[in-house]
Design a protein around this motif. Sequence first.
Motif, PDB file in Angstrom:
ATOM      1  N   PRO A 116      64.732  43.716  63.840  1.00 29.94           N
ATOM      2  CA  PRO A 116      63.767  43.728  63.167  1.00 29.94           C
ATOM      3  C   PRO A 116      63.153  42.534  63.938  1.00 29.94           C
ATOM      4  O   PRO A 116      62.431  41.853  62.506  1.00 29.94           O
ATOM      5  CB  PRO A 116      64.132  43.827  61.787  1.00 29.94           C
ATOM      6  CG  PRO A 116      65.555  43.163  61.819  1.00 29.94           C
ATOM      7  CD  PRO A 116      65.948  43.512  63.302  1.00 29.94           C
ATOM      8  N   GLU A 117      62.956  42.021  65.003  1.00 27.01           N
ATOM      9  CA  GLU A 117      62.025  40.799  64.977  1.00 27.01           C
ATOM     10  C   GLU A 117      60.555  41.045  65.064  1.00 27.01           C
ATOM     11  O   GLU A 117      60.371  39.420  64.239  1.00 27.01           O
ATOM     12  CB  GLU A 117      62.273  40.948  66.457  1.00 27.01           C
ATOM     13  CG  GLU A 117      62.960  40.133  67.270  1.00 27.01           C
ATOM     14  CD  GLU A 117      64.170  40.879  67.996  1.00 27.01           C
ATOM     15  OE1 GLU A 117      63.262  41.977  68.496  1.00 27.01           O
ATOM     16  OE2 GLU A 117      65.340  41.267  67.810  1.00 27.01           O
ATOM     17  N   LEU A 118      60.154  41.949  65.262  1.00 25.51           N
ATOM     18  CA  LEU A 118      58.319  41.844  64.993  1.00 25.51           C
ATOM     19  C   LEU A 118      58.166  42.186  62.956  1.00 25.51           C
ATOM     20  O   LEU A 118      57.603  41.026  62.129  1.00 25.51           O
ATOM     21  CB  LEU A 118      57.925  44.386  65.109  1.00 25.51           C
ATOM     22  CG  LEU A 118      56.221  44.165  64.499  1.00 25.51           C
ATOM     23  CD1 LEU A 118      55.648  42.883  65.133  1.00 25.51           C
ATOM     24  CD2 LEU A 118      56.260  45.168  64.176  1.00 25.51           C
ATOM     25  N   GLU A 149      68.454  34.147  57.630  1.00 22.01           N
ATOM     26  CA  GLU A 149      69.502  34.144  58.627  1.00 22.01           C
ATOM     27  C   GLU A 149      69.946  36.124  58.897  1.00 22.01           C
ATOM     28  O   GLU A 149      70.260  35.560  57.792  1.00 22.01           O
ATOM     29  CB  GLU A 149      70.903  33.764  59.134  1.00 22.01           C
ATOM     30  CG  GLU A 149      70.658  32.403  59.351  1.00 22.01           C
ATOM     31  CD  GLU A 149      70.381  32.283  61.165  1.00 22.01           C
ATOM     32  OE1 GLU A 149      71.059  32.744  61.949  1.00 22.01           O
ATOM     33  OE2 GLU A 149      68.997  31.785  61.212  1.00 22.01           O
ATOM     34  N   ASN A 150      69.809  36.663  59.791  1.00 20.85           N
ATOM     35  CA  ASN A 150      69.867  38.097  60.101  1.00 20.85           C
ATOM     36  C   ASN A 150      69.964  38.820  58.281  1.00 20.85           C
ATOM     37  O   ASN A 150      70.973  39.223  58.004  1.00 20.85           O
ATOM     38  CB  ASN A 150      71.455  37.805  59.842  1.00 20.85           C
ATOM     39  CG  ASN A 150      72.098  37.508  61.296  1.00 20.85           C
ATOM     40  OD1 ASN A 150      71.409  37.698  62.577  1.00 20.85           O
ATOM     41  ND2 ASN A 150      73.043  36.759  61.319  1.00 20.85           N
ATOM     42  N   MET A 154      67.263  44.716  56.569  1.00 25.85           N
ATOM     43  CA  MET A 154      66.305  45.516  56.446  1.00 25.85           C
ATOM     44  C   MET A 154      65.651  45.404  54.860  1.00 25.85           C
ATOM     45  O   MET A 154      64.087  45.157  55.395  1.00 25.85           O
ATOM     46  CB  MET A 154      66.088  46.856  57.008  1.00 25.85           C
ATOM     47  CG  MET A 154      65.571  47.429  56.957  1.00 25.85           C
ATOM     48  SD  MET A 154      63.834  47.216  58.540  1.00 25.85           S
ATOM     49  CE  MET A 154      64.679  47.770  59.750  1.00 25.85           C
ATOM     50  N   SER A 155      66.226  46.149  53.235  1.00 24.78           N
ATOM     51  CA  SER A 155      65.502  45.789  53.012  1.00 24.78           C
ATOM     52  C   SER A 155      64.877  44.798  52.317  1.00 24.78           C
ATOM     53  O   SER A 155      63.325  44.364  51.547  1.00 24.78           O
ATOM     54  CB  SER A 155      65.468  46.756  51.423  1.00 24.78           C
ATOM     55  OG  SER A 155      66.931  46.035  50.958  1.00 24.78           O
ATOM     56  N   ASP A 156      65.322  44.183  52.820  1.00 23.97           N
ATOM     57  CA  ASP A 156      65.025  41.941  52.281  1.00 23.97           C
ATOM     58  C   ASP A 156      63.453  42.191  53.124  1.00 23.97           C
ATOM     59  O   ASP A 156      62.665  40.988  52.331  1.00 23.97           O
ATOM     60  CB  ASP A 156      65.800  40.931  52.758  1.00 23.97           C
ATOM     61  CG  ASP A 156      67.068  41.328  51.334  1.00 23.97           C
ATOM     62  OD1 ASP A 156      66.953  41.960  51.094  1.00 23.97           O
ATOM     63  OD2 ASP A 156      68.025  40.127  52.144  1.00 23.97           O
TER      64      ASP A 156
END
Length: 1661
Positions: A818-820, A830-831, A834-836
Amino acid sequence: METQRKSSGDDGGGERGLLHTWRGYSYSVTPERLLLPRPVLQVALGTRHGVLLVEGGQVYSFGESPWKQSQVPEPEKPTLESALSGQRVVTIAAGSFHSGAVTEDGGVHMWGDNSSGQCGLSGLTTVPNPTPVALMDSDTSPPQTVPVLELACGEQHTLALAAQREVWSWGSGSQLGLNATVFPVWKPQKVEHLAGRYVIQVACGALHSLALVRCLGPQDVQRPPVDKCRQCNQLLYTMTDKEDHVIISDGHYCPLGVELTEDEGLLEAPAPTQGLKTSPSEPVLPSQTSSSKSSAPADGADSSSDSAHHQDSEKEKSATTNGALPGYDHSALSKVKSSPYPDEQAVKDYLKKLSDNTQVEQTGKVTAGGLHTLLPSAPGGTLNSLVASCASAVGERVASTYEALSLKKMMNLYLPSGVARPSASVIVGDNTAERVRQEDSVQAKKSSSTGDIREEEAEGLRRRLSLPGLLSQVSPRLLRKAGRPRVRAVALTPLGGVVPEAQEVFPTLQTEVWSWGNCDHGQLGHGDTLARLQPQCIKSLNNKEVVRVAAGAHHSLALTAQSQVFSWGSNSCGQLGHMDSPSTVPRLAKLSEGIRVWDVSAGEKHTLLLADGDCIQPIIYYSGQQVKEAAEESHTREAGQQEGGEEEEQRVGGGYTQQPVLLPFCMNLRYVSNVFAGGQRCVALSDRNVMGFIASLHELASAERKYYCKLCNVKAQIIRPLLELESLSSALGQVVLGLLQTLVGRFSLLCHLTGQHAASLTANLRRGRDVKSLLILDHTGVFIDAYHEYCSVLGHFQVMGGFQSLTKPSLDFFGKSPELLQKLSECSEENPSMSDLLMALFYLPTRHLHEYGRLLLKLATCFEVCSDDYQKLQDSCSKFEALALQLKRKRKDADYTFHFWKSFPGKMTDSLRKPHRRLICESSNKALTLQNAGRFSVNWFILFNDALVHAQFSTHHVFPLATLWVEPIPEENTGTHGLKVITPEETFTLLACSPMEKAKWLRSINQAVDQALSGAGQDTASISSGSSQKLEPPISRTASYTFYKDGRLKEATYDGRWLNGKPNGRGVLKWPDGRIYTGTFKNGLEDGFGEYIAPNKTLNKNDHYQGYWRDGKMHGLGTYRYASGEVYDGSFQDSMRHGHGMLRSGKLNTSSPSVFIGQWLQDKKTGYGVFDDITKGEKYMGMWQDHLRQGTGVVVTQFGLYYEGAFKDNKMMGTGILLSEDDTTYEGEFSDDWTLSGKGVLTMANGDYLEGSFNGEWGSGLKVTGSYFKPHLFDSDKDKTRPVKLGRLCVCPEDKWQAVFDECWTQLGCEAPGQGENWRAWENIAVALTTSRRHIEDSPEMLSRSHSKTLESLEVIPQHVGPINMERYHTIRLYLIKACDTPLHPLGRLVETLVAVYRMTYVGVGANRRLLPQAVKEIKSYLYRIFQIVRFLFPDLPEEGGIVPEPTTNLQDKKEGSADAPLESPKPCRVVSSSALLLPVLLPRLYPPLFTLYALDKEREDDVYWECVLRLNKQPDVALLAFLGVQQKFWPVSIPDSVPAPGEKPVLSSTKDTCFASAVETLQQISTTFTPSDKLQVIQLTFEEITQEVQSLLKQDFLWSMDDLFPVFLYVVLRARIRNLGSEVSLIEDLMDPCVQHGEHGIMFTTLKACYYQIQHEKIT
């Protein structure tokens, strides 16, 4: 800027508007500073000259000006245009060889070369000095001059933008946009093709023109429909009716010239009313045709058309017949050679592929003259018109869905997204917001693009094809459910949520670019090199949010709100900023990432861009021709050769740019606010940073532009792809999906608002650079509301677990990297999960609030603390900071609530989890238990911001906070930490485990209740905060509640005031069966005044009650209208008719109209009452029992029959007396109505009588057995008749209307007449008056001004204890008069009721002369009974006949004060009597019926009297005096030969009506008075008048003897001609105050009576 700490000085020359000029872009170039006396505001550059506008409105020229008569010595030095002195110029323009200026009042001045008419002045080839040019509007009569806003000048033409936003042009060439055949056009003319549109800006190239136009919205004028081609007169649209659909084609191609290729071909929406005729109305603007993704009309339109309106799927499926969309003219496709599609079949296949979805998505790239979406441009902006289809070759798509298979049906376009903004920032169905990098491959295709379509572009389109709409997988039915209400609401906010007043202030982003003129280099941007004679819209720039256009000699530029630059046209020197070809369509200039352009300008072969770099200071980019130094030195000499050889030279020597080059020296120019290019020159205007002010303004604008680009990126790269995922609806579920749509809609609104704000800030930098025009200060509310709305929906989405549900679709889409997302959401973890990431992304806008706060504060520091600007900036800053805090707290609440739902047992979650619900605290730690709960029971209490939930093992109960009261139980008596919770239907005690917990819960509940009541339920503070707030919510409050427990109120809804869990105060109670009570409540029950409606199912009408209630029952006075038409008006008790009341049945024309007035007992007529049967013409006055006539009574009929006697079971039964009109009388037994049965006596009118037993109905033949007597056969001298004694067998007056008097006593607080406390009675009176008054004040029209004055005076309680003297007696009298005057006072109400019943009884059929004695007795009984009440209120008042001592001094007063005082009584005193006190109040109201009875009773005598009066009055005065035996000395003397003394009237033998005239007049007034005392007063005055006249005759005092007086008085009575004198006499006699009978008044009255009898028996001789 006057408030800056370091004032900028008068000249200001050193700091603002500094001018720098240079040529080319080589590193050695350094700009040269031109020094001017004042700051420069604007620069305009021609080929070899320039014009400057400085502060104060003066204009300077520099460079070569061959049109001047005398050549300037130093051409490069600015010289003042003195011809304009005295005018204040506001804007300037320069063409290749001419210039123009616009003055403050909108006037235009032109000068320079005029060989092509470009100066608008006929007959001159050059115009040396600025000369006025008038724009005359010939449409108006007389023609008026049109004021102008701005000018643009080309090589051979000039354009003017008028204040009405129309374009005018003059000069030569196709670039005028006029239908002209002869050039030059000297006189300015309106460009009709743009009429009715709102033009924002115009620009001129050498041979072409550009206009920036606002998309048509409902606020724009509509043009008349165009349905035929103006050139070849053929229909523009054709309509073919196939059996199952209609095909509309706009494939018309005009043989007479390309200039019409598209501009007339915009398919219009027929106005919804006209159906599909062949003449569609009003050209739709491009923004609404195919290529526009946003199909909404315009910038304020309330239709949001970002996504299609999905209708029922059945219809949808049939809409795509044969795999092709109805509405496509397939033949049109094959005609167009330049179609990017391989062939027609491919299009069909492509469309078929689309139509397989449940929703029909039509997307296609179609060429000019191909398909256009049919969309309405109706002013309402309502999109319920036809949607035909869509097309465009820019990779844009419009999704349109068919509701019916034939286009004949109206379509209803509906946008589930709820986004009310048709602009490019629309979420769906527009990829405009996508950033250049993703898009540039798609960018430059145009409708008839000659370029090939690349693979990846087609691929990109296919990828985004699934559905432009928001809901690709939702069934249409669900969509209708979920979306409709919400969308409707949003769709109405005009202009993306901006408040209407602010709408005009915010710059529009929904724009189009129109171009016309020469197109040799493709500078019109239509994808070809054909010239256009008339303006035509550049389709590919629709929805690009163009905010500014610029034109070089042969190239064009468009700057968008997202800080991108599109360029097209000649690219010989790389001036377009890119090397793509073809350059006949707009393409993006190549700039490195993060460079945001905000001002553009174009010269002959170069382009200047002003942009934001990494630092606040603006940077300048240059692209185009490099000017050689050598050429520069000798440019005048070699100009000619250079022009020719330039192109080769550059191609060879690389003297052109491949992409824009950064000018290194721009950092030395400080804060550049504008760039200008023209000819080969470049100019930049800059400011020095005074007090940090300029820097702060630049920083604010730059931050806003950056933020807007960021939001657009998020929308284009994250939100849109997510919304288009097919798995979305299954992953989210209906509710969350609905929330997501709303959220995205709000995000778009916010984004749009930001775009508008960025555009306005940029404009402010270019223009004024001041604080005054900052929208964020004047319209802070608009921003705050937009953020509020966005964040509240965001919170709802978060609470419902939206981000978690989005995780899977997002992972599918963005993959494992999910870089974009990470880049866009600025997430530093760090890492992150997705929900965050998604959450950080959606919460991004809230971070910007701090930025606003910081920048506004920074600006504020540039001002003096005491200045207004400082104050304004400071206020706005603190508002944004406060908002940021509040939103942060809201986010925390949402977070807390979301985590709670994660741990909550699943079964209940579904029903309890609501988007707006936030958790405040819960008792999972056993901190709170239920008192007396079972050992094994589970009691879990959860406090939300709208309800307290009591969850048990498998069930839960929700108590809304608005109707929840909580109070601590004092601990000393229980030893436990208890809280008592009261709700409307339950009360329970909660036990806390510690005093701390108890205090926490008490505070939390109270605070939550308080916020729920104040409507701030959405912004609940979290528990920890806000402890300083007031603890107790109001104990009395307004709320709505639906009862659920069995009982009287089951399922009823109450809306109104509450007190401690019970309805209390005003409210409305509605039952599901239709019953409604509106009124006051007390302790949970109806109490006080209220209205009640109960439906009557059988009659299908309502019963309606209006009146008083007590303890939930009708109690007191009220009016009940039954559905049957009956109306009861009177007293109620326990919801039954009880007490005095009147029942009217039926209207006069229905079956049985009747009126009953009398006493009721538990809903039955019982006691005394009067019943008027209008149909039978009978009236009964007597006793009742259980609705039946029972006891004694009287019946009179309209035929004059009269019965009094006994009744039983509603019939005349027992002994009675019956009289007919002619005095025939029967006394005896009756068995039925009017039926004689048994013993009796029948007496004839002449006195003969029958005695015996009778049988039969009266008037229809009687059977008689008995004896006949003729008593007066011999003693004729005796009185003929022995009158029958009436009144023995009727109800005695004391028993009548007892209920009325009882009610009055009750109102005074007495249980029985006279038993009660005097003080309490007065208190009750005061209460009655104030409550009635308050009740009436709600409807003031019921109250006249005098009435309210009376009420005010009555509210003062008179002194009612203590000895009575004359003064007190008068006070009491006046009080009684006032009290009886208003029905709001118990006495007044009593009098009013008595008057009503009296009239009811004795009017109509009741006007029967035999009722007179009863009527008189009834009045006397009233007096007696009211007097009892008066004596109860004033206990010291003497009883009837008692005496009030009178102070001896004021005899006079007494005389005037009371007309009814006995005049010369031996010792001064006053006799108290009920008649003296109360008759003046009562009698005037009862007079008409009473006097009528008297007149009927005395009819015969009065007739005899009247005949005599008329006969005797024929005689003249002298004869009459003589006839009556008046002594000669009383005759007024007449001496014929002398003038009569003043005051005497001559009496001749013939005169009439002159003697004693004043006495006669006085006596006549007896008919105008009511009470006996007033009538006696009149008689007394008559005597005084006679005495006065006689005394003046005899010139001496005189004492009357009766013998002298009687004839004179008789004369006066005769001459007074009083018609009903007998009635007057009887009335006085019956009602005269007994104490007067033997006094002077008594004697005078006796005299009058004697006169009356004398006249009857007078025989004329």
